[in-house]
Design an enzyme around this catalytic site. Structure first.
Site, PDB file in Angstrom:
ATOM      1  N   TYR A   1       0.849  -1.195   0.000  1.00  0.00           N
ATOM      2  CA  TYR A   1       0.000   0.000   0.000  1.00  0.00           C
ATOM      3  C   TYR A   1       0.877   1.234   0.000  1.00  0.00           C
ATOM      4  O   TYR A   1       1.828   1.321   0.781  1.00  0.00           O
ATOM      5  CB  TYR A   1      -0.912   0.025   1.244  1.00  0.00           C
ATOM      6  CG  TYR A   1      -2.350  -0.256   0.876  1.00  0.00           C
ATOM      7  CD1 TYR A   1      -3.031   0.602   0.004  1.00  0.00           C
ATOM      8  CD2 TYR A   1      -3.016  -1.364   1.371  1.00  0.00           C
ATOM      9  CE1 TYR A   1      -4.338   0.340  -0.366  1.00  0.00           C
ATOM     10  CE2 TYR A   1      -4.320  -1.633   1.005  1.00  0.00           C
ATOM     11  CZ  TYR A   1      -4.981  -0.774   0.138  1.00  0.00           C
ATOM     12  OH  TYR A   1      -6.262  -1.028  -0.234  1.00  0.00           O
TER      13      TYR A   1
ATOM     14  N   GLU B   1      -0.520   4.806  -0.571  1.00  0.00           N
ATOM     15  CA  GLU B   1      -1.322   6.008  -0.853  1.00  0.00           C
ATOM     16  C   GLU B   1      -0.474   7.263  -0.673  1.00  0.00           C
ATOM     17  O   GLU B   1       0.286   7.382   0.282  1.00  0.00           O
ATOM     18  CB  GLU B   1      -2.522   6.054   0.085  1.00  0.00           C
ATOM     19  CG  GLU B   1      -3.646   5.149  -0.401  1.00  0.00           C
ATOM     20  CD  GLU B   1      -4.665   4.862   0.671  1.00  0.00           C
ATOM     21  OE1 GLU B   1      -4.256   4.539   1.795  1.00  0.00           O
ATOM     22  OE2 GLU B   1      -5.862   4.951   0.367  1.00  0.00           O
TER      23      GLU B   1
ATOM     24  N   ASP C   1      -6.683  13.224 -25.455  1.00  0.00           N
ATOM     25  CA  ASP C   1      -6.742  11.821 -25.025  1.00  0.00           C
ATOM     26  C   ASP C   1      -6.070  11.010 -26.131  1.00  0.00           C
ATOM     27  O   ASP C   1      -6.655  10.759 -27.178  1.00  0.00           O
ATOM     28  CB  ASP C   1      -8.198  11.406 -24.830  1.00  0.00           C
ATOM     29  CG  ASP C   1      -8.336   9.960 -24.374  1.00  0.00           C
ATOM     30  OD1 ASP C   1      -7.358   9.186 -24.514  1.00  0.00           O
ATOM     31  OD2 ASP C   1      -9.426   9.596 -23.882  1.00  0.00           O
TER      32      ASP C   1
ATOM     33  N   THR D   1      -3.938   5.672 -21.972  1.00  0.00           N
ATOM     34  CA  THR D   1      -3.799   4.361 -21.364  1.00  0.00           C
ATOM     35  C   THR D   1      -2.400   3.864 -21.737  1.00  0.00           C
ATOM     36  O   THR D   1      -1.756   4.405 -22.638  1.00  0.00           O
ATOM     37  CB  THR D   1      -4.853   3.369 -21.906  1.00  0.00           C
ATOM     38  OG1 THR D   1      -4.897   3.477 -23.317  1.00  0.00           O
ATOM     39  CG2 THR D   1      -6.226   3.662 -21.331  1.00  0.00           C
TER      40      THR D   1
ATOM     41  N   LYS E   1      -2.318   0.070 -25.016  1.00  0.00           N
ATOM     42  CA  LYS E   1      -2.717  -0.044 -26.425  1.00  0.00           C
ATOM     43  C   LYS E   1      -1.449  -0.033 -27.286  1.00  0.00           C
ATOM     44  O   LYS E   1      -0.623  -0.925 -27.145  1.00  0.00           O
ATOM     45  CB  LYS E   1      -3.717   1.055 -26.772  1.00  0.00           C
ATOM     46  CG  LYS E   1      -5.016   0.956 -25.954  1.00  0.00           C
ATOM     47  CD  LYS E   1      -6.064   1.928 -26.425  1.00  0.00           C
ATOM     48  CE  LYS E   1      -7.378   1.767 -25.679  1.00  0.00           C
ATOM     49  NZ  LYS E   1      -7.460   2.544 -24.440  1.00  0.00           N
TER      50      LYS E   1
ATOM     51  N   ARG F   1      -2.113  -2.880 -18.398  1.00  0.00           N
ATOM     52  CA  ARG F   1      -3.377  -2.139 -18.373  1.00  0.00           C
ATOM     53  C   ARG F   1      -3.265  -1.040 -17.330  1.00  0.00           C
ATOM     54  O   ARG F   1      -2.940  -1.297 -16.169  1.00  0.00           O
ATOM     55  CB  ARG F   1      -4.534  -3.067 -18.009  1.00  0.00           C
ATOM     56  CG  ARG F   1      -4.649  -4.270 -18.916  1.00  0.00           C
ATOM     57  CD  ARG F   1      -6.000  -4.895 -18.838  1.00  0.00           C
ATOM     58  NE  ARG F   1      -6.929  -4.106 -19.610  1.00  0.00           N
ATOM     59  CZ  ARG F   1      -7.038  -4.174 -20.945  1.00  0.00           C
ATOM     60  NH1 ARG F   1      -6.294  -5.004 -21.632  1.00  0.00           N
ATOM     61  NH2 ARG F   1      -7.896  -3.425 -21.584  1.00  0.00           N
TER      62      ARG F   1
HETATM   63  N1  DSN Z   1     -12.258   0.199 -25.061  1.00  0.00           N
HETATM   64  C1  DSN Z   1     -11.241   0.973 -25.715  1.00  0.00           C
HETATM   65  C2  DSN Z   1     -11.256   0.752 -27.186  1.00  0.00           C
HETATM   66  O1  DSN Z   1     -11.479  -0.363 -27.599  1.00  0.00           O
HETATM   67  O2  DSN Z   1     -11.007   1.674 -27.936  1.00  0.00           O
HETATM   68  C3  DSN Z   1     -11.326   2.401 -25.384  1.00  0.00           C
HETATM   69  O3  DSN Z   1     -11.446   2.573 -24.027  1.00  0.00           O
END
Ligand code: DSN
Length: 415
Positions: A55, A57, A201, A227, A230, A236
């Site tokens: 932990y 925080e 974003d 994120t 990707k 993740r």
């Molecule tokens: N779920 C993602 C996508 O497939 O683009 C975006 O959050």
């Protein structure tokens, strides 16, 4: 760490078996979901590390628990690598995923009810960019811009008109299903005209930006989220980058505003992913992702498919299936049977419902990671075409699946 004396296969053979099954599915299938990728063994190892026990925080040097000197070392390194990668003044690596990162941005910048401009979901935007069923659309007064009906591209004149008319507190640029370059500077100049905060974003294209294949908005925009799982090919999770002026508000909104303890095992894996993305080979990867997407789109168009915007500048494309007398759900199911994963997708001005829209979205980050190039991308287009033309012929789809498996065997994921 010493070798595992009680491996998962011994402690919980049921789950071990399910994981092995998923590993095989990934090895033997072509992954075209534009938001997915395959992480390295190093990223997997960091995610499975003892940091999951901790932990912590708070932030480095200011934690609410003892024993955080090693976590601090890891988080400081993760932040400094992300800053270098994206040329950012400030980075918060703690957001658990993309939507919580975006929530933090809204809460740090806007009051409930404030006006925000964002791209509509079925025009390529994202749920968290103001969709009425999402917290963003419920808490803030969203005005959604659309793509042009003919070109399916964002028309900056229309964005400017909407901004001048609505005078939003914040303008969002970013997408989850848009295949063209974003003119970050044009967004910034419109935002400056109306005194709006700029929020980018880049979840989908962060890896292409990190690999210097696309322009980086981080030095231009006030705040940028992404994120990490990707095109960036990490675990993740998400990060928030910003100008120094937003640091205090963003950090206190992430913690204690929204989250409790950060996921230190995932943050260690984010640090590994930033390290990997800083290597020259990642620039080759990013360029190849785009070349593969262009080869896939080109071959599909040659076979008579309509690709929105007639091609792609990035890793993804949306295929309009109407001219082939097909819909998204049936196409997704047929491709699944052929061993090809993709996601159904609405198209702009779609007359069908989101559960069974008119298109599918395809992307090349994962196939590129396993070493496939343009020749294989064209071969994949041929598989897709054949599967969609024989969507209700299970025997034909099983035969295509055999071909898909053969191709995948030549490009193993984990060796
Ligand atoms: N779920 C993602 C996508 O497939 O683009 C975006 O959050």
């Amino acid at each position: 760490m010493t070798a595992l004396t009680n491996p998962l296969s011994k402690v919980d053979p049921e789950i071990a078996g399910i994981i092995a099954k998923e590993a095989r599915r990934q090895e033997e299938g072509i992954e075209l979901i534009a938001s997915e990728n395959t992480v390295s063994q190093a990223v997997l190892e960091a995610m499975g590390s003892v940091f999951t026990n901790k932990y912590s925080e708070g932030y480095s040097g200011k934690r609410y628990y003892g024993g955080n000197e090693v976590v601090d070392e890891m988080e400081i390194l993760a932040v400094s690598r992300a800053k270098e990668l994206f040329n950012a003044e400030h980075v918060n690596v703690q957001p658990l995923s993309g939507s919580p990162a975006n929530l933090a941005v809204y809460m740090a910048v806007c009051k409930p009810g404030d006006k925000v401009l964002g791209l509509k979901l079925d025009h390529g935007g994202h749920l968290s960019h103001g969709h009425p069923v999402n917290f963003s659309g419920l808490m803030y007064n969203f005005v959604q811009y659309e793509v042009d009906e003919k070109t399916c591209r964002i028309d900056m004149n229309r964005v400017r008109e909407a901004a001048l008319r609505e005078r939003p507190r914040m303008i969002i640029a970013g997408f989850s299903a848009y295949s063209r370059d974003i003119d970050w500077k044009a967004f910034k100049s419109i935002a400056d005209e109306v005194g709006a905060v700029t929020f980018g974003d880049i979840a989908h294209i962060a890896g292409l930006i990190a690999g210097k294949a696309l322009e980086n908005p981080v030095p231009v925009f006030d705040i940028v989220t992404t994120t990490t799982h990707k095109t960036l090919r990490g675990p993740r999770g998400a990060i928030i980058m910003s100008k120094a002026a937003f640091q205090k508000d963003l950090d206190r909104t992430v913690f204690p505003g929204i989250q409790g303890g950060p996921h230190d095992h995932v943050n260690a894996a984010k640090a590994v992913c930033f390290h990997e993305a800083l290597q020259p080979s990642f620039q080759q990867y990013a360029k190849q992702v785009i070349r593969n997407a262009q080869a896939l789109a080109g071959e599909l168009m040659a076979r008579g498919y309509r690709i929105l915007t007639d091609g792609t500048d990035n890793h993804l494309m949306v295929v309009d299936l109407r001219s082939k007398d097909l819909a998204g759900k049936a196409a997704e199911i047929a491709l699944d049977k052929a061993g090809i994963s993709c996601s159904r997708s609405t198209i702009p001005f779609d007359t069908r419902k989101a559960m069974d829209p008119s298109g599918i979205r395809l992307g090349t980050p994962a196939v590129t990671t396993r070493g496939m190039g343009e020749a294989e991308s064209k071969q994949i287009a041929a598989f897709i075409d054949e599967a969609l033309m024989k969507a209700s012929d299970d025997a034909a789809l099983a035969k295509i699946r055999g071909g898909v498996r053969e191709l995948c065997n030549r490009f193993p994921l984990y060796v």
